[in-house]
Motif scaffolding. Sequence first.
Motif, short mmCIF file in Angstrom:
data_model
loop_
_atom_site.label_atom_id
_atom_site.label_comp_id
_atom_site.label_asym_id
_atom_site.label_seq_id
_atom_site.Cartn_x
_atom_site.Cartn_y
_atom_site.Cartn_z
N THR A 182 0.83 -1.21 0.00
CA THR A 182 0.00 0.00 0.00
C THR A 182 0.86 1.25 0.00
O THR A 182 0.59 2.21 -0.73
N PHE A 183 1.91 1.27 0.81
CA PHE A 183 2.83 2.41 0.85
C PHE A 183 3.45 2.64 -0.53
O PHE A 183 3.47 3.76 -1.03
N ALA A 184 3.92 1.57 -1.14
CA ALA A 184 4.54 1.69 -2.46
C ALA A 184 3.54 2.16 -3.51
O ALA A 184 3.89 2.95 -4.40
N ALA A 185 2.30 1.69 -3.40
CA ALA A 185 1.28 2.10 -4.36
C ALA A 185 0.97 3.59 -4.25
O ALA A 185 0.82 4.28 -5.27
N VAL A 186 0.90 4.10 -3.04
CA VAL A 186 0.61 5.53 -2.86
C VAL A 186 1.76 6.37 -3.38
O VAL A 186 1.54 7.39 -4.07
N ILE A 187 2.99 5.97 -3.10
CA ILE A 187 4.14 6.72 -3.59
C ILE A 187 4.20 6.68 -5.13
O ILE A 187 4.48 7.68 -5.78
N THR A 188 3.92 5.52 -5.70
CA THR A 188 3.92 5.38 -7.16
C THR A 188 2.82 6.24 -7.79
O THR A 188 3.05 6.89 -8.82
N LEU A 189 1.64 6.22 -7.19
CA LEU A 189 0.55 7.05 -7.70
C LEU A 189 0.91 8.53 -7.64
O LEU A 189 0.65 9.28 -8.59
N ALA A 190 1.52 8.97 -6.56
CA ALA A 190 1.93 10.37 -6.43
C ALA A 190 2.97 10.73 -7.49
O ALA A 190 2.91 11.81 -8.10
N ALA A 191 3.92 9.85 -7.72
CA ALA A 191 4.94 10.11 -8.74
C ALA A 191 4.32 10.18 -10.14
O ALA A 191 4.72 11.02 -10.96
N THR A 192 3.35 9.33 -10.41
CA THR A 192 2.68 9.35 -11.71
C THR A 192 1.90 10.64 -11.90
O THR A 192 1.94 11.25 -12.98
N VAL A 193 1.20 11.08 -10.87
CA VAL A 193 0.44 12.33 -10.97
C VAL A 193 1.37 13.51 -11.19
O VAL A 193 1.09 14.39 -12.01
N VAL A 194 2.49 13.52 -10.49
CA VAL A 194 3.46 14.62 -10.67
C VAL A 194 4.02 14.62 -12.08
O VAL A 194 4.15 15.67 -12.71
N SER A 195 4.33 13.44 -12.61
CA SER A 195 4.88 13.39 -13.96
C SER A 195 3.86 13.84 -15.00
O SER A 195 4.22 14.50 -15.99
N VAL A 196 2.60 13.52 -14.78
CA VAL A 196 1.55 13.99 -15.71
C VAL A 196 1.41 15.51 -15.63
O VAL A 196 1.31 16.18 -16.67
N PHE A 197 1.43 16.06 -14.42
CA PHE A 197 1.35 17.51 -14.28
C PHE A 197 2.54 18.21 -14.91
O PHE A 197 2.38 19.26 -15.56
N VAL A 198 3.72 17.66 -14.75
CA VAL A 198 4.90 18.27 -15.35
C VAL A 198 4.79 18.23 -16.86
O VAL A 198 5.14 19.21 -17.54
N THR A 199 4.30 17.13 -17.39
CA THR A 199 4.15 17.02 -18.84
C THR A 199 3.12 18.02 -19.36
O THR A 199 3.32 18.66 -20.41
N LEU A 200 2.03 18.18 -18.63
CA LEU A 200 0.98 19.10 -19.09
C LEU A 200 1.38 20.57 -18.94
O LEU A 200 0.95 21.40 -19.74
N LEU A 201 2.16 20.88 -17.94
CA LEU A 201 2.48 22.28 -17.67
C LEU A 201 3.73 22.77 -18.38
O LEU A 201 4.05 23.96 -18.30
N THR A 202 4.43 21.89 -19.08
CA THR A 202 5.63 22.35 -19.80
C THR A 202 5.38 22.35 -21.29
O THR A 202 4.45 21.86 -21.81
#
Length: 65
Positions: free
Chosen positions: A45-65
């Motif tokens: 569960t801990f790994a899943a939450v961290i992975t989900l957060a990293a995925t969301v951040v990468s999507v935001f970085v892709t959209l905002l650049t």
Amino acid sequence: MTVAVILLATALVIVVALLAAAGAGKLARMDGATYPAALTRAAVTFAAVITLAATVVSVFVTLLT
């Protein structure tokens, strides 16, 4: 200021991940799982939450650049 916001967001994600992991471990123990099995569920569960957060951040970085 940007560094402070990044550090605070990182700390918040880690706290949320720890709370989710603790809840998953507690629910696993209440369900009758052994301590190693409950610890494994908490770690997944801990790994899943961290992975989900990293995925969301990468999507935001892709959209905002």
